[in-house]
Design an enzyme around this catalytic site. Sequence first.
Site, PDB file in Angstrom:
ATOM      1  N   ASP A   1       8.793   8.099  -0.025  1.00  0.00           N
ATOM      2  CA  ASP A   1      10.112   8.700  -0.201  1.00  0.00           C
ATOM      3  C   ASP A   1      11.137   7.671  -0.688  1.00  0.00           C
ATOM      4  OD1 ASP A   1      11.601  11.211   0.412  1.00  0.00           O
ATOM      5  OD2 ASP A   1      12.729   9.934   1.782  1.00  0.00           O
TER       6      ASP A   1
ATOM      7  N   GLU B   1      -5.913  -3.019   1.461  1.00  0.00           N
ATOM      8  CA  GLU B   1      -6.817  -3.398   2.561  1.00  0.00           C
ATOM      9  C   GLU B   1      -7.891  -2.326   2.726  1.00  0.00           C
ATOM     10  OE1 GLU B   1      -4.383  -3.883   6.075  1.00  0.00           O
ATOM     11  OE2 GLU B   1      -3.083  -5.336   5.061  1.00  0.00           O
TER      12      GLU B   1
END
Length: 536
Positions: free
Chosen positions: A201, A255
């Site tokens: 957002d 990751e």
Amino acid sequence: MIDTTWWQRAVIYQIYPRSFQDSNGDGVGDLRGITRRLRHLVDLGVDAVWLSPIFTSPMEDFGYDVADYCGIDPLFGSMQDFDELLETAHGYGLKVLLDLVPNHTSSEHPWFIESRSSRGSAKRDWYIWRDPAPHGGPPNNWLSEFGGSAWAFDKESGQYYYHAFLTSQPDLNWRNPDVRAAIHDVMRFWLRKRVDGFRIDVLWHLIKDDQFRDNPVNRGFREGQPPHWQVLPLHTTDQPEVHDVVAGFRRVANEFEDRLLIGEIYLPPKRLVAYYGKDLEGVQLPFNFGLLETRWHARELARLIDEYEEALPSGSWPNWVLGNHDRPRIATRVGIAQARVAAMLLLTLRGTPTIYYGDEIGLTNADIPPELLCDPLGKSVPFLGRDGARGPMPWDASLYGGFSNTAPWCVCPYDEGSPNVADQQESAASMLALYRRLIEARRQHPALAIGSYQPLVATGDVLLFKRSHEGSASIMVALNLGAQPAAAVLHGSLGVGKVVVSAFGDRMGEMVKEEVDLRPSEGLVIELSEQSPRAS
Ligand code: GLC
């Protein structure tokens, strides 16, 4: 052959969870409802779903005010419901993207409660606190996107806090490393659950000027524009240091395997593309809202596409958006006839398209009487109200459209004869059928899914462009953006073509040559018999 990942070939579908499907009879859509309706997405042919926020929230901004980033709001169900949704979606081969709202929390978030508790609180610096201006009043002239000053006074501690949106949505201080670490952990929490990525957002808002300088007055401001445009957001958005924060998000996503980050960013192409990051280490898809902001006119659209294509950094991947929960629906903006042309454009341009739920049946904005308006933005600035674009999904012609067995949360009375999914399933000429064919065509034609883009013609109401991919048939897209018949000339050596998608569903298989006649608001996707040469 270009090496593509899933999100480059994907079609993304945005669900506004309150309005998709109610499963427990409270008039509000929920997670179980979404799980029940996933088949619709499979039949449509999309690849990924982005859910607007489903987290614990007082719902002042309908979930964009988060009180617990790792909890599901009971209105939407439980964590178990979410796990089931994710598992079912993955079982269908659908990816699931969540909405990460890192710019601000709800004022009911424990972090803010602690931050507000005293000037000496350990979390004071997690938000943006400032003393009043020397002669009293807010520290500077920064404005909230939802109206008025962006500073709210906290009597207890005698300081102001900054909120780019509602006073109940205090902005986090992204210059503070503990804030970064805390949100990174939120991301890891969901990524470990095997969520496929996030739409982030208001990404261009995260960092504000560290000297808190006044924004310059906008001399071009006119009545009828959003009130916060009275100043230019020079010091409140798109600050150079934001790219560091964006790269931090990407490192966390990296990751894990194959995860996608999309950024919500309203900026012109040249500044937007900076969010791909240095060496493409930013978000993979900075949302391109050009189609939401450009006048529906062949030449202006062609200019937008060229400008965007030109601005893209080498190796980056484009994307296109036609609607979302913050903007009027496409069928309302351009009319239902042109909404078909718009669908054809969205799904044939180069890059990953995002479809807003309901647009696939040509839903228009719902007419909502003023006393039923819910959106806080609409309440403070009525002409910016967003409720109309957030109506319940009409699944069938029954009383509440199959959305719920009770009156929906915002009563959006669709007219009789307004579109619904069940009716459109039956008709080969429906908007739904058009969306399905377009998505299917992307799957069948590498030129559409991953091919290059070549502009051809933008004259009068006709927009003509070509998509090509080595070793497969090239595709010509011919769109009539007007209400009069028009002819698209296929220019010289493009050879013979066969219509593979037609806006009204009635010209498929037709062979076309040199010149193609287009009816008003008609679009055609044409497979050319010529093949693009293989690169040696
Ligand atoms: C984003 C959301 C919008 C929300 C605002 C504040 O623009 O899309 O719905 O109101 O952020 O969180």
